[in-house]
Design a protein around this motif. Structure first.
Motif: not given
Length: 393
Positions: A30, A41, A45, A48, A224, A227-228, A344, A347-348, A351
């Protein structure tokens, strides 16, 4: 456990490492998609989400197929698809829709692997949390190795370097195929499935529903964080993508420690005590990330989150098997699918929250969700395991 069963379990653990290398690679890629392809971002996301959205539906379906037909070849096919999708993602980096498509292929592959392999691991380990923790830790190891592999491949060669990431799937897939041809793995036939369930066992769907709710919060916290956490160090402290990826290696490595410890503690102290302790410690550790004064503290706190989140991991899997003893594959598909899929899907939204507020705000929310998981864990109840006729050579 016989030497043959132990060998089966170790071989499955190795393929699990190769399979879960790919979700870890997606998370590690990412920052490179953001830095080199100019993604936001929310767009990152979305990658993901592509890796997990179809997987959330497909994994229980693959579990049902595993229960009904014992399709052990799903493990090998899934592993190869997982590798192919990630390998192609960097090559397709110029086209966001194409990146989403190949990453989705990888997610479906990950989904296909887990249920059949988990049923085999349960048979090899006679249903113990300790044996399941060994199989599960393979996934932690694979996820831990992924960021370093991404740095070596993509950091040096650019996004097209993702083609080199196909190697774990090709190598371990060849090993699995060779062992299967020698008869080390067998099709899970009806008599074995009956042995798994035990005589007179009924499925408890209400108990399984509560466990699923707990796992939903676990999933969001897990995805989360993966991903972050690197993006958090970059945004808050100005870390480089390579330096920030250290936390992505520490997280699953610490998770491996937590998985092994949690499996053994669950066999000795009980699954519910381990599950509740894990969520409580995770909430405190996420708070340490939010309050961290330096990137080094973020790395240490991320390690603590990894240990805490994975303490309940194998206990949750074996508990799901006792709730649905006649549908082990389905229980595995939902349990393992949620860990990679539901988070997942969300996740957006995380984001978008990061874009609108900050990445730090995302971790405040993750801390609240893990605290919610601790509260919900008190709805769970233990169930007696029936393993009569279960241990097999």
């Amino acid at each position: 456990m016989t030497s043959t069963a132990r060998g089966r379990l170790w071989a499955l653990t190795a393929t699990h490492a190769a399979n879960d290398f790919y979700p870890g690679a997606v998370a590690a890629l990412l920052p490179y998609f953001i830095a080199r392809a100019g993604y936001s971002y929310a767009a990152a996301a979305g990658i993901t989400l592509a890796a997990t959205a179809l997987s959330s539906v497909a994994q229980p379906a693959f579990g049902h197929l595993s229960d009904r037909y014992g399709l052990r070849w799903l493990s090998l096919a899934g592993l190869l698809c997982a590798g192919a999708g990630v390998a192609l993602s960097g090559v397709a980096g110029h086209s966001y829709p194409l990146v989403l498509a190949v990453v989705a292929l990888s997610g479906i592959g990950v989904a296909a692997y887990h249920p059949a392999a988990t049923v085999e691991a349960r048979l090899a380990g006679s249903g113990s949390s300790g044996a399941m923790s060994l199989f599960s830790v393979g996934g932690n190891v694979g996820t831990a190795l992924a960021p370093s592999a991404v740095v070596l491949a993509v950091g040096r060669l650019g996004l097209p370097g993702t083609v080199l990431l196909a190697l774990p799937a090709l190598v371990l897939g060849a090993v699995y195929f060779s062992l299967a041809r020698k008869g080390m793995f067998r099709r899970v036939v009806a008599t074995e499935k009956a042995a798994v369930a035990g005589p007179g066992q009924r499925d408890s769907w209400s108990s399984f529903a509560w466990l699923t709710a707990v796992l939903a919060l676990w999933s969001i916290a897990y995805v989360g964080t993966t991903s972050f956490v690197a993006l958090y160090s970059i945004a808050r402290f100005g870390s480089t993508p390579s330096d920030a990826s250290l936390a992505l290696s520490v997280f699953p490595a610490a998770g491996a420690v937590g998985t092994l410890a949690g499996g053994r503690l669950a066999d000795r102290l009980g699954r519910l005590a381990v599950i509740r302790s894990g969520y409580a410690l995770a909430a405190l550790s996420v708070g340490a990330i939010v309050l961290a004064p330096s990137p080094a503290v973020v790395v240490v706190a991320t390690g603590c989150v990894g240990i805490a989140l994975f303490l309940p991991f194998s206990a949750q899997i074996t508990l799901s098997h006792t709730y649905l003893p006649n549908r082990i594959g389905l229980a595995s598909g939902v349990t393992l699918g949620l860990t990679l899929s539901l988070g997942g899907v969300v996740s957006p939204l995380l984001g978008a929250l990061a874009d609108a507020a900050s990445v730090r705000t995302v971790f405040v929310l993750i801390g609240l969700l893990t605290a919610g998981g601790f509260a919900l864990s008190f709805t769970l109840r233990e169930r007696e395991r029936v393993l009569a006729g279960y241990a097999r050579p």
